[in-house]
Design a protein around this motif. Sequence first.
Motif, PDB file in Angstrom:
ATOM      1  N   MET A  16       2.708   0.345  -0.458  1.00  0.00           N
ATOM      2  CA  MET A  16       1.566  -0.315   0.185  1.00  0.00           C
ATOM      3  C   MET A  16       1.962  -1.746   0.546  1.00  0.00           C
ATOM      4  O   MET A  16       1.466  -2.727  -0.023  1.00  0.00           O
ATOM      5  CB  MET A  16       0.342  -0.264  -0.732  1.00  0.00           C
ATOM      6  N   SER A  17       2.813  -1.867   1.507  1.00  0.00           N
ATOM      7  CA  SER A  17       3.475  -3.140   1.814  1.00  0.00           C
ATOM      8  C   SER A  17       2.531  -4.195   2.389  1.00  0.00           C
ATOM      9  O   SER A  17       2.886  -5.375   2.406  1.00  0.00           O
ATOM     10  CB  SER A  17       4.622  -2.894   2.789  1.00  0.00           C
ATOM     11  N   SER A  18       1.351  -3.790   2.861  1.00  0.00           N
ATOM     12  CA  SER A  18       0.420  -4.765   3.448  1.00  0.00           C
ATOM     13  C   SER A  18      -0.591  -5.298   2.444  1.00  0.00           C
ATOM     14  O   SER A  18      -1.431  -6.140   2.799  1.00  0.00           O
ATOM     15  CB  SER A  18      -0.336  -4.130   4.628  1.00  0.00           C
ATOM     16  N   LEU A  19      -0.545  -4.824   1.194  1.00  0.00           N
ATOM     17  CA  LEU A  19      -1.557  -5.214   0.206  1.00  0.00           C
ATOM     18  C   LEU A  19      -1.652  -6.725   0.064  1.00  0.00           C
ATOM     19  O   LEU A  19      -0.666  -7.417  -0.168  1.00  0.00           O
ATOM     20  CB  LEU A  19      -1.240  -4.598  -1.156  1.00  0.00           C
ATOM     21  N   GLN A  20      -2.889  -7.202   0.142  1.00  0.00           N
ATOM     22  CA  GLN A  20      -3.168  -8.615  -0.115  1.00  0.00           C
ATOM     23  C   GLN A  20      -4.049  -8.788  -1.348  1.00  0.00           C
ATOM     24  O   GLN A  20      -3.860  -9.717  -2.123  1.00  0.00           O
ATOM     25  CB  GLN A  20      -3.858  -9.242   1.103  1.00  0.00           C
ATOM     26  N   TYR A  21      -5.016  -7.885  -1.513  1.00  0.00           N
ATOM     27  CA  TYR A  21      -5.977  -8.000  -2.607  1.00  0.00           C
ATOM     28  C   TYR A  21      -5.937  -6.701  -3.409  1.00  0.00           C
ATOM     29  O   TYR A  21      -6.297  -5.637  -2.904  1.00  0.00           O
ATOM     30  CB  TYR A  21      -7.384  -8.233  -2.044  1.00  0.00           C
ATOM     31  N   LEU A  22      -5.478  -6.762  -4.663  1.00  0.00           N
ATOM     32  CA  LEU A  22      -5.337  -5.578  -5.515  1.00  0.00           C
ATOM     33  C   LEU A  22      -6.100  -5.798  -6.803  1.00  0.00           C
ATOM     34  O   LEU A  22      -5.853  -6.761  -7.528  1.00  0.00           O
ATOM     35  CB  LEU A  22      -3.859  -5.320  -5.829  1.00  0.00           C
ATOM     36  N   ASP A  23      -7.053  -4.916  -7.102  1.00  0.00           N
ATOM     37  CA  ASP A  23      -7.843  -5.004  -8.328  1.00  0.00           C
ATOM     38  C   ASP A  23      -7.882  -3.633  -9.000  1.00  0.00           C
ATOM     39  O   ASP A  23      -8.512  -2.702  -8.505  1.00  0.00           O
ATOM     40  CB  ASP A  23      -9.260  -5.477  -8.008  1.00  0.00           C
ATOM     41  N   ASP A  33      -6.676  -4.253   1.278  1.00  0.00           N
ATOM     42  CA  ASP A  33      -7.579  -4.416   0.141  1.00  0.00           C
ATOM     43  C   ASP A  33      -7.744  -3.098  -0.593  1.00  0.00           C
ATOM     44  O   ASP A  33      -8.220  -2.109  -0.007  1.00  0.00           O
ATOM     45  CB  ASP A  33      -8.950  -4.893   0.625  1.00  0.00           C
ATOM     46  N   LEU A  34      -7.367  -3.077  -1.871  1.00  0.00           N
ATOM     47  CA  LEU A  34      -7.527  -1.885  -2.702  1.00  0.00           C
ATOM     48  C   LEU A  34      -8.229  -2.301  -3.976  1.00  0.00           C
ATOM     49  O   LEU A  34      -7.684  -3.055  -4.788  1.00  0.00           O
ATOM     50  CB  LEU A  34      -6.160  -1.261  -3.030  1.00  0.00           C
ATOM     51  N   LEU A  35      -9.464  -1.827  -4.162  1.00  0.00           N
ATOM     52  CA  LEU A  35     -10.264  -2.165  -5.336  1.00  0.00           C
ATOM     53  C   LEU A  35     -10.658  -0.880  -6.055  1.00  0.00           C
ATOM     54  O   LEU A  35     -11.433  -0.067  -5.526  1.00  0.00           O
ATOM     55  CB  LEU A  35     -11.518  -2.940  -4.932  1.00  0.00           C
ATOM     56  N   LEU A  36     -10.106  -0.700  -7.266  1.00  0.00           N
ATOM     57  CA  LEU A  36     -10.378   0.492  -8.081  1.00  0.00           C
ATOM     58  C   LEU A  36     -10.929   0.101  -9.445  1.00  0.00           C
ATOM     59  O   LEU A  36     -10.918   0.914 -10.377  1.00  0.00           O
ATOM     60  CB  LEU A  36      -9.089   1.309  -8.261  1.00  0.00           C
ATOM     61  N   SER A  37     -11.399  -1.104  -9.614  1.00  0.00           N
ATOM     62  CA  SER A  37     -11.798  -1.632 -10.918  1.00  0.00           C
ATOM     63  C   SER A  37     -13.052  -0.963 -11.453  1.00  0.00           C
ATOM     64  O   SER A  37     -13.833  -0.351 -10.723  1.00  0.00           O
ATOM     65  CB  SER A  37     -12.018  -3.142 -10.820  1.00  0.00           C
ATOM     66  N   ASN A  38     -13.224  -1.094 -12.779  1.00  0.00           N
ATOM     67  CA  ASN A  38     -14.429  -0.622 -13.465  1.00  0.00           C
ATOM     68  C   ASN A  38     -14.694   0.861 -13.241  1.00  0.00           C
ATOM     69  O   ASN A  38     -15.771   1.287 -12.840  1.00  0.00           O
ATOM     70  CB  ASN A  38     -15.652  -1.450 -13.045  1.00  0.00           C
ATOM     71  N   ASN A  39     -13.656   1.659 -13.488  1.00  0.00           N
ATOM     72  CA  ASN A  39     -13.754   3.109 -13.507  1.00  0.00           C
ATOM     73  C   ASN A  39     -13.196   3.605 -14.831  1.00  0.00           C
ATOM     74  O   ASN A  39     -13.122   2.848 -15.809  1.00  0.00           O
ATOM     75  CB  ASN A  39     -12.993   3.698 -12.306  1.00  0.00           C
ATOM     76  N   LYS A  40     -12.799   4.874 -14.880  1.00  0.00           N
ATOM     77  CA  LYS A  40     -12.207   5.453 -16.089  1.00  0.00           C
ATOM     78  C   LYS A  40     -10.857   6.069 -15.764  1.00  0.00           C
ATOM     79  O   LYS A  40     -10.472   7.094 -16.330  1.00  0.00           O
ATOM     80  CB  LYS A  40     -13.149   6.506 -16.679  1.00  0.00           C
ATOM     81  N   LEU A  41     -10.142   5.448 -14.834  1.00  0.00           N
ATOM     82  CA  LEU A  41      -8.856   5.980 -14.388  1.00  0.00           C
ATOM     83  C   LEU A  41      -7.862   5.993 -15.545  1.00  0.00           C
ATOM     84  O   LEU A  41      -7.832   5.069 -16.365  1.00  0.00           O
ATOM     85  CB  LEU A  41      -8.328   5.149 -13.224  1.00  0.00           C
TER      86      LEU A  41
END
Length: 957
Positions: free
Chosen positions: A296-303, A278-286
């Motif tokens: 990241m071969s195990s990623l299931q949830y990417l936001d 799970d990688l969640l980086l949403s709602n920033n200013k990236l």
Amino acid sequence: MGERILIPLLLSFNCLLFALAQDATNDFAVLKSLRDSWQSQTLNWEGSDPCNGWDGIKCNKNSRVISISLTDIGLTGQLSGDIGSLSELTNLDLSYNRGLTGPLPSEIGKLKKLSRLILVSCGFTGRIPDEIGSLQQLEFLSLNSNNFVGPIPPSTGNLSNLTWLDLDDNHLNGSIPVSSGTTPGLDMLHNALHLYFNSLQLPVFLHLGKNRLSGEIPPKLFSSKMTLIHVIFDSNKLVGSIPGTIGLVKSLTAVRFENNSLDGNVPQTFNNLIHVTDLLLSNNKLQGPLPNLTGMSSLQYLDLSNNSFDESSFPLWLSNLKNLTTLQMESVNLNGNIPISLFSLAYLQNVVLRNNNHISGTLDIGSNYSNHLKLLDLKSNSILDFKQRNDQLEGITIILVANPICTETGAMQEGYCNMHNIISDTKPQNKCTFGTCSPDQILSPKCKCGYPYTGTLTCRVPSFLEGRNISSLEEDLTHQLQSNNLPVDAVSLVILDPLSMLEFIIQIFPQGQDHFKQEDISRISLFMGNLSATSAFNFITGNQGGPKDSRNSSSTAIIIGAAVGGCVLLVLLVLAGVYAFHQKRRAERAISRSNPFGNWDPNKSNCGTPQLKAARQFSFKEIKKYTNNFSPDNDIGSGGYGKVYRGTLPSGQVVAIKRAQKESKQGAPEFKAEIELLSRVHHKNLVSLVGFCFEREEQMLVYEFVSNGTLKDALTGKSGILLSWSRRLKVALGAARGLAYLHEHADPPIIHRDIKSNNILLDENYTAKVADFGLSKSILDDEKDHVTTQVKGTMGYLDPDYYTSQQLTEKSDVYSFGVLMLELITAKKPIERGKFIVKEVRSTIDKTKELYHLHEILDPAICSGSSLEGFEKFVDLAMECVEDSGVNRPSMSDVVKEIEDMLRSVGLHLTSESVTSTSSSYRYQEVITVSSHQDHPCSNESFASSAEHLYSKNEPS
């Protein structure tokens, strides 16, 4: 010689026994002190031996107390510093006792053998004491869901055995502490590397989300020595870039940095995190290029949604993420076609690429798309064609609204062009065909009436829910509870947030009875707390409605026997009995008319309604004490109902007390009906009822205190609060969500009837809360279409359909909300100097011009600190809400969805905003960026200059 040796040994042994006895006696004294500082109707700490039958107490063979576990037993009061004298204590768990308030005593640091300190969902306040770092044996520290303030103690880094640190959902501020010289910090938690369990390294969980932490994330925080599993820092005020050192922690499985103000590039070292699901980086200013996360071969949830990445074509590397289930890349400047290979990922379920992307060409999901695919949301892109027919994709929600395929090719009749709402995971409707429950009971999934134990459940690792529908999750939780010998018949889950589907109301139904015993509730709370410790969930308790434990039925048998034995006497006295009965009934009816609360017992009846928390009945004497005899210093406002006073309960909770004036008092039954209605609704965007007072001809309602006052005061400048465009959108969204809850989730549904800016309150985070339910009406089963009733409401907000027909519907609230939306952009009263705001806006609108040519009537403050992204959509929605005919107005759930879309759009262009406290007043440091009247959305020269003038001062006018 032997005697000379034996005598000292005997003396030493006796001294040891004496010391042990003294220690045990001391523990008894400490527990008595704790009992004296607490209040609880269910705590059984009686007798002289705490090790024999005292609730939640465990002792070792020397009669020393080693564990206190008192979860969810209604404790109130404070934790005494005497707790520090229990020197053998290894476990302290007081979770889910909301009445436990005040500071965590510094004496907690004396418990040198403590390994588990669990205080989840209590009411603790103040700072976390530095002495917490003295607990060298501590392995499990959970202080989440309290009201702790101040910084994270750097001494926490000294806890070398710590494997679980959960400080989520508090009010902690300051920076994340790392070590410097002799000062410890969280980077020192890597010492857990040396601990082993079943031949595996113990993981470390770091949960710091939903606080007010600020500053940058220190690169030193992460190192290759750490065995971190979770890094959850969501919903704080963190700035700066994500340090590349996070890639050194290869044990990570979940990373959440969403809802901060992080900027800079996403570090490529993320590719080292091959176990992250799970990688969640949403709602920033990236910023910078969209990261390539192939490794990241195990990623299931990417936001990655709502960031400011460079414009780029659709990333092909996404098709290499073989385990991907959910992809959210809303508003990230994507363009080009979506490759067919993305849809062939075996586990793919949800793809959300809506808003501020530029995906174009022909949409083709191919013939080998995932069997699990449920949602493809491409709203507001540039799709020209769709290769598949809608009827070929059964079970998949396709959203292409606001694409050229819908707006330019005449395909509006297609389902994908008309679907405004995401179809969320739902469970089958209850198919129970017999009877109904009493008003204070709830029907379980197994068609049994009862009083469920209720709370909220938040999923911290979104991938945990992937591939599971609500019904299967209910069955799994039921099985786990039953497997732990808990008397549970069924579990029911209700989604609180349909957009993310990560937050639920959980209802746990009893087996073999209609309610749980107190010991069962404590055991369930303990189990759910331990379930939270498995990392997937965060459980926050609520309450159980209905009666408490049944009393012994032997008294009933005695009464029956006495009745049989005295039947002859009963016959002789029957006439007198009948007469007395009728006299009693007449008296009861008279008392009920004058005081319907005569038999009110919220602990037993929960106000006669299914709810999370009962309304408490206060005495007039108590209210006088809490308001300092209705002191003018505590007078915080007045309205048509009467005056409002600030009060402070013994627990420290600040409340608002509405005291009815003589002419506004209702009849007693009507007042009781209003309290029962208020006790039935619970939502973060509704003001919560704490209790009431009905005594000495007084009618008073006790609400939660909402610190920033009314929306009306904010718009008029009376409260000194600065409402930028983005804040106004958030206020509108909060009020809309509250109304949508009343209309669609309250049982029975409720129409508010008096939506206006005076009845929208703002808390310390500017979250809107709908208040004042004095005119509200419930919609019963035989009134689904409308309620015929006398017209009530406030002129200017009143629905013309309702006014002329006297037929009330939910669309009447929608009309009032539309007026409120226009008030938000103009800061004008609905009727001012003979002008009606709806007609004024309707006659001024010119959709061919900038801002619809509404510059002259807009509030100048609206342009403070942010562009007016989505303004035209906001006006369009407001005008839909104030359509003359109710059937042409949207539902409140439709309104919520539209405002959510606008708010996401605004999130891309927010300037820096902060409100910092200076003494008792506020200083605003919000910058107006009106560099060019030609390109600024508030480009009307006089309008822009007035905005700059209005907010050029540090202090609010």
